[in-house]
Motif scaffolding. Structure first.
Motif, mmCIF file in Angstrom:
data_model
loop_
_atom_site.group_PDB
_atom_site.id
_atom_site.type_symbol
_atom_site.label_atom_id
_atom_site.label_comp_id
_atom_site.label_asym_id
_atom_site.label_seq_id
_atom_site.Cartn_x
_atom_site.Cartn_y
_atom_site.Cartn_z
ATOM 1 N N ASP A 26 82.531 65.165 52.120
ATOM 2 C CA ASP A 26 82.124 66.006 50.981
ATOM 3 C C ASP A 26 82.754 65.545 49.669
ATOM 4 N N VAL A 27 82.511 64.300 49.320
ATOM 5 C CA VAL A 27 83.069 63.704 48.101
ATOM 6 C C VAL A 27 82.087 63.857 46.937
ATOM 7 N N ASP A 28 82.607 64.262 45.800
ATOM 8 C CA ASP A 28 81.862 64.289 44.543
ATOM 9 C C ASP A 28 82.482 63.264 43.592
ATOM 10 N N LEU A 29 81.641 62.499 42.892
ATOM 11 C CA LEU A 29 82.146 61.470 41.986
ATOM 12 C C LEU A 29 81.149 61.232 40.870
ATOM 13 N N ALA A 30 81.662 61.089 39.652
ATOM 14 C CA ALA A 30 80.837 60.693 38.511
ATOM 15 C C ALA A 30 81.567 59.588 37.760
ATOM 16 N N VAL A 31 80.854 58.514 37.435
ATOM 17 C CA VAL A 31 81.432 57.373 36.733
ATOM 18 C C VAL A 31 80.608 57.122 35.481
ATOM 19 N N ALA A 32 81.277 57.094 34.328
ATOM 20 C CA ALA A 32 80.599 56.895 33.049
ATOM 21 C C ALA A 32 80.373 55.406 32.793
ATOM 22 N N PRO A 33 79.381 55.058 31.995
ATOM 23 C CA PRO A 33 79.185 53.648 31.630
ATOM 24 C C PRO A 33 80.440 53.085 30.967
ATOM 25 N N GLY A 34 80.829 51.895 31.396
ATOM 26 C CA GLY A 34 82.007 51.244 30.833
ATOM 27 C C GLY A 34 83.327 51.714 31.388
ATOM 28 N N GLU A 35 83.309 52.632 32.335
ATOM 29 C CA GLU A 35 84.544 53.155 32.910
ATOM 30 C C GLU A 35 84.976 52.311 34.104
ATOM 31 N N THR A 36 86.294 52.162 34.269
ATOM 32 C CA THR A 36 86.854 51.545 35.459
ATOM 33 C C THR A 36 87.558 52.618 36.276
ATOM 34 N N VAL A 37 87.098 52.803 37.504
ATOM 35 C CA VAL A 37 87.680 53.796 38.409
ATOM 36 C C VAL A 37 88.351 53.059 39.562
ATOM 37 N N GLY A 38 89.628 53.330 39.781
ATOM 38 C CA GLY A 38 90.348 52.783 40.917
ATOM 39 C C GLY A 38 90.435 53.809 42.027
ATOM 40 N N VAL A 39 90.263 53.360 43.268
ATOM 41 C CA VAL A 39 90.367 54.243 44.436
ATOM 42 C C VAL A 39 91.469 53.700 45.332
ATOM 43 N N VAL A 40 92.487 54.521 45.598
ATOM 44 C CA VAL A 40 93.631 54.103 46.393
ATOM 45 C C VAL A 40 93.844 55.088 47.532
ATOM 46 N N GLY A 41 94.693 54.683 48.477
ATOM 47 C CA GLY A 41 95.008 55.533 49.621
ATOM 48 C C GLY A 41 95.394 54.679 50.803
ATOM 49 N N ALA A 42 95.919 55.312 51.820
ATOM 50 C CA ALA A 42 96.364 54.608 53.019
ATOM 51 C C ALA A 42 95.193 53.951 53.732
ATOM 52 N N GLY A 44 92.440 53.272 56.295
ATOM 53 C CA GLY A 44 91.714 54.191 57.148
ATOM 54 C C GLY A 44 91.374 55.518 56.508
ATOM 55 N N CYS A 45 91.670 55.680 55.224
ATOM 56 C CA CYS A 45 91.415 56.971 54.572
ATOM 57 C C CYS A 45 89.969 57.122 54.105
ATOM 58 N N GLY A 46 89.175 56.049 54.172
ATOM 59 C CA GLY A 46 87.768 56.156 53.817
ATOM 60 C C GLY A 46 87.360 55.425 52.554
ATOM 61 N N LYS A 47 88.279 54.663 51.956
ATOM 62 C CA LYS A 47 87.989 53.998 50.676
ATOM 63 C C LYS A 47 86.813 53.029 50.789
ATOM 64 N N SER A 48 86.877 52.131 51.766
ATOM 65 C CA SER A 48 85.817 51.127 51.899
ATOM 66 C C SER A 48 84.491 51.767 52.293
ATOM 67 N N MET A 216 92.584 58.889 47.820
ATOM 68 C CA MET A 216 91.866 59.451 48.966
ATOM 69 C C MET A 216 92.825 59.720 50.114
ATOM 70 N N ARG A 217 92.534 60.788 50.858
ATOM 71 C CA ARG A 217 93.289 61.114 52.063
ATOM 72 C C ARG A 217 92.337 61.767 53.055
ATOM 73 N N ASP A 218 92.263 61.199 54.270
ATOM 74 C CA ASP A 218 91.422 61.756 55.338
ATOM 75 C C ASP A 218 89.977 61.964 54.888
ATOM 76 N N GLY A 219 89.446 60.979 54.161
ATOM 77 C CA GLY A 219 88.044 61.017 53.786
ATOM 78 C C GLY A 219 87.703 61.825 52.553
ATOM 79 N N ALA A 220 88.690 62.452 51.940
ATOM 80 C CA ALA A 220 88.435 63.304 50.778
ATOM 81 C C ALA A 220 89.286 62.860 49.599
ATOM 82 N N PHE A 221 88.915 63.312 48.406
ATOM 83 C CA PHE A 221 89.718 63.048 47.222
ATOM 84 C C PHE A 221 90.895 64.016 47.189
#
Length: 250
Positions: A26-42, A44-48, A216-221
């Protein structure tokens, strides 16, 4: 400003019962034009998995993904492949270059698949490799390049069709410190040029180049941190784009 990438209620689960894995939950995400968003976490947390869902490499069990005002999660395989070729650039930890093709041919390939003429694809690939500091390596096979050079070829390939969105999965994961520094400079330059990036990473230096950092943790933000505003500058890469990269170590 309208978001270029938008996801709501995104879910991807594997297995059932006690073996159920909530890879993305149940992830919600919005990315604006020209924005850089980094996603981190342990690990197996679901990042890839999240990145694959956003890029259309995997289908969600529930939720929606929109790119440039168009819903993309329900596209047919053919339509999804066409979208990926024209609208999304991918950079992977393991490069995924074709061993039998030269650096230039690897970069040309997505343009040819998108219907470009060979002459136009060759010209675009040559320009990107030159700006990546790899003009002298264009005819080299991947096995003849260092890890950092291969990753720069992979980024050039991701950019050859001028995509709206660049998705990177652990882009420094297989690189030594010096090569990772080169790639770090590359992503900083892309950010300054106004590219829209979502980067999954374990590298704190790469994460530090983002405008916004999501944990991210356990598949969620689990957390979100705003690191800084997008730098001023033009949108896409023009004739002078990536000029700052010409001094990269060859």
């Amino acid at each position: 400003m309208e978001d270029i990438l938008w996801a709501r209620g995104l879910r991807r689960h594997y297995g059932t019962g006690r073996a159920l894995v909530r890879a993305v939950d149940d992830v919600d995400l919005a990315v604006a034009p020209g924005e850089t968003v980094g996603v981190v976490g342990a690990s197996g947390c679901g990042k890839s998995t999240l990145l694959h869902l956003l890029g259309g490499l995997d289908r969600p069990d529930a939720g929606e993904v929109w790119l440039g005002g168009r819903r993309v999660d329900g596209l047919s395989e053919t339509a999804a492949a066409r979208l990926r070729r024209r609208e999304i650039g991918f950079v992977f930890q393991s490069f995924h270059l074709v061993d039998e093709l030269s650096a230039a041919e690897n970069v040309e390939l997505p343009a040819l698949l998108a219907g470009e003429s060979r002459r136009a694809a060759r010209r675009r690939a040559a320009g990107l490799l030159e700006r990546m500091g790899l003009g002298g390596r264009a005819r080299h096979l991947p096995a003849e390049l260092s890890g950092g050079q291969r990753q720069r070829v992979a980024v050039a390939r991701a950019l050859v069709n001028d995509p709206r969105l660049l998705l990177a999965d652990e882009p420094t994961g297989n690189l030594d410190s010096a090569a990772a520094t080169d790639v770090l400079r590359l992503f900083a330059a892309l950010r300054a040029e106004g590219r829209t990036l979502v980067i999954v990473t374990h590298d704190s230096r790469v994460a530090g180049t983002a405008d916004r950092l999501i944990t991210m943790r356990d598949g969620a933000f689990a957390d979100e941190t705003v690191l800084g505003a997008r730098p001023p500058g033009a949108g896409g890469l023009g004739a002078g784009g990536l000029g700052a990269l010409s001094g990269l170590e060859a």
